[in-house]
Design an enzyme around this catalytic site. Sequence first.
Site, PDB file in Angstrom:
ATOM      1  N   PRO A  88      64.517   6.893  86.024  1.00 10.41           N
ATOM      2  CA  PRO A  88      64.014   5.749  86.799  1.00 10.41           C
ATOM      3  C   PRO A  88      63.704   4.552  85.902  1.00 10.41           C
ATOM      4  O   PRO A  88      63.449   3.459  86.389  1.00 10.41           O
ATOM      5  CB  PRO A  88      62.746   6.278  87.457  1.00 10.41           C
ATOM      6  CG  PRO A  88      62.534   7.658  86.969  1.00 10.41           C
ATOM      7  CD  PRO A  88      63.627   8.039  86.036  1.00 10.41           C
ATOM      8  N   GLU A 115      59.165  16.575  84.430  1.00 11.65           N
ATOM      9  CA  GLU A 115      58.452  15.292  84.286  1.00 11.65           C
ATOM     10  C   GLU A 115      59.226  14.275  83.463  1.00 11.65           C
ATOM     11  O   GLU A 115      58.778  13.172  83.243  1.00 11.65           O
ATOM     12  CB  GLU A 115      57.069  15.521  83.671  1.00 11.65           C
ATOM     13  CG  GLU A 115      56.070  16.124  84.626  1.00 11.65           C
ATOM     14  CD  GLU A 115      55.961  15.347  85.945  1.00 11.65           C
ATOM     15  OE1 GLU A 115      55.709  14.140  85.901  1.00 11.65           O
ATOM     16  OE2 GLU A 115      56.157  15.967  87.000  1.00 11.65           O
ATOM     17  N   ARG A 152      85.589   5.161  93.353  1.00  9.10           N
ATOM     18  CA  ARG A 152      86.236   4.150  94.208  1.00  9.10           C
ATOM     19  C   ARG A 152      86.903   3.048  93.393  1.00  9.10           C
ATOM     20  O   ARG A 152      87.802   2.385  93.866  1.00  9.10           O
ATOM     21  CB  ARG A 152      85.197   3.499  95.137  1.00  9.10           C
ATOM     22  CG  ARG A 152      84.535   4.456  96.083  1.00  9.10           C
ATOM     23  CD  ARG A 152      83.489   3.745  96.905  1.00  9.10           C
ATOM     24  NE  ARG A 152      84.065   2.675  97.706  1.00  9.10           N
ATOM     25  CZ  ARG A 152      84.754   2.860  98.825  1.00  9.10           C
ATOM     26  NH1 ARG A 152      84.931   4.073  99.281  1.00  9.10           N
ATOM     27  NH2 ARG A 152      85.255   1.839  99.485  1.00  9.10           N
ATOM     28  N   ASP A 167      85.049  -4.638  99.536  1.00 12.73           N
ATOM     29  CA  ASP A 167      83.748  -3.990  99.719  1.00 12.73           C
ATOM     30  C   ASP A 167      82.615  -4.963  99.389  1.00 12.73           C
ATOM     31  O   ASP A 167      82.762  -5.832  98.551  1.00 12.73           O
ATOM     32  CB  ASP A 167      83.604  -2.794  98.765  1.00 12.73           C
ATOM     33  CG  ASP A 167      84.293  -1.547  99.297  1.00 12.73           C
ATOM     34  OD1 ASP A 167      84.726  -1.564 100.450  1.00 12.73           O
ATOM     35  OD2 ASP A 167      84.384  -0.579  98.526  1.00 12.73           O
TER      36      ASP A 167
HETATM   37  N1  ADE Z   1      65.829  10.414  87.992  1.00 15.10           N
HETATM   38  C1  ADE Z   1      64.688  10.352  88.710  1.00 15.10           C
HETATM   39  N2  ADE Z   1      64.617   9.218  89.421  1.00 15.10           N
HETATM   40  C2  ADE Z   1      65.755   8.516  89.152  1.00 15.10           C
HETATM   41  C3  ADE Z   1      66.262   7.257  89.575  1.00 15.10           C
HETATM   42  N3  ADE Z   1      65.599   6.473  90.419  1.00 15.10           N
HETATM   43  N4  ADE Z   1      67.452   6.865  89.093  1.00 15.10           N
HETATM   44  C4  ADE Z   1      68.133   7.638  88.220  1.00 15.10           C
HETATM   45  N5  ADE Z   1      67.703   8.839  87.782  1.00 15.10           N
HETATM   46  C5  ADE Z   1      66.519   9.281  88.236  1.00 15.10           C
END
Ligand code: ADE
Length: 241
Positions: A88, A115, A152, A167
């Site tokens: 993330p 985690e 794609r 697209d």
């Molecule tokens: N792993 C956990 N959350 C994620 C996200 N939002 N994007 C990519 N990998 C992740």
Amino acid sequence: MKIDILTLIPGVFQNVFNESVLGSALEKQILEIGFHSIRDFGEGRHRVVDDTAFGGGPGMVLKPGPLIQAIRALRENGEVAPVIGLTPQGVKLSQKLLKELSHKPRLMLVCGRYEGFDERIRREFDLEVSIGDYVLSGGEIAAMVFVDSMARLIPGTIGDQASVEQDSFFNGPLDHPQYTRPAVWESLPVPQVLSEGNHESINLWRKARSLKKTAVRRPDLFCRLNLDGKEKNLLQTCFAD
Ligand code: ADE
């Protein structure tokens, strides 16, 4: 293109990847995917890949040893591939980034779990990618999103490459509205211009609707479009009706 995926749960990919566009890209060998279990590099009899966090806190953290060994083993095997960690905290996945990466002959995707990664693992990544500002339980779903949208873009995956270029996001604006039969559904008719067969008018109508949709729904994207005079006029006509 060859994509190697490093994961703790290789089994989750099978059903998703064997269907539809991806399935046909794999069958045609336009795309090759290698699944690799991080656990194969786990420590000891129990193939341990994670441990508790130094300093305390909930959950388990992926240990550096097994994952780094797995990445290095794959690196030595075949062409040079950028190593992409799915987290993330990465750069946000976009059509632009996918397009840039679509020229690479090989990519490696690393899925985290628990985690997160021990921070020292990050030195092995060439890039970290996030699919959005939310936290998934692991990188596998993000890897599926990445591979599907990448497939794609590889010539030959989609029969009609023009459809890929139309697209949403490919050239900036969102895609134009689409209609199919019946011509009238619950008193709602298909816009007349689409059934008249004049391709120039159809293209203008589509362009106008695509710009309008982008202006209304994604003002952030719309601001970044470099509209010429003709496109500005076109947009005015479609806001007028
Ligand atoms: N792993 C956990 N959350 C994620 C996200 N939002 N994007 C990519 N990998 C992740």
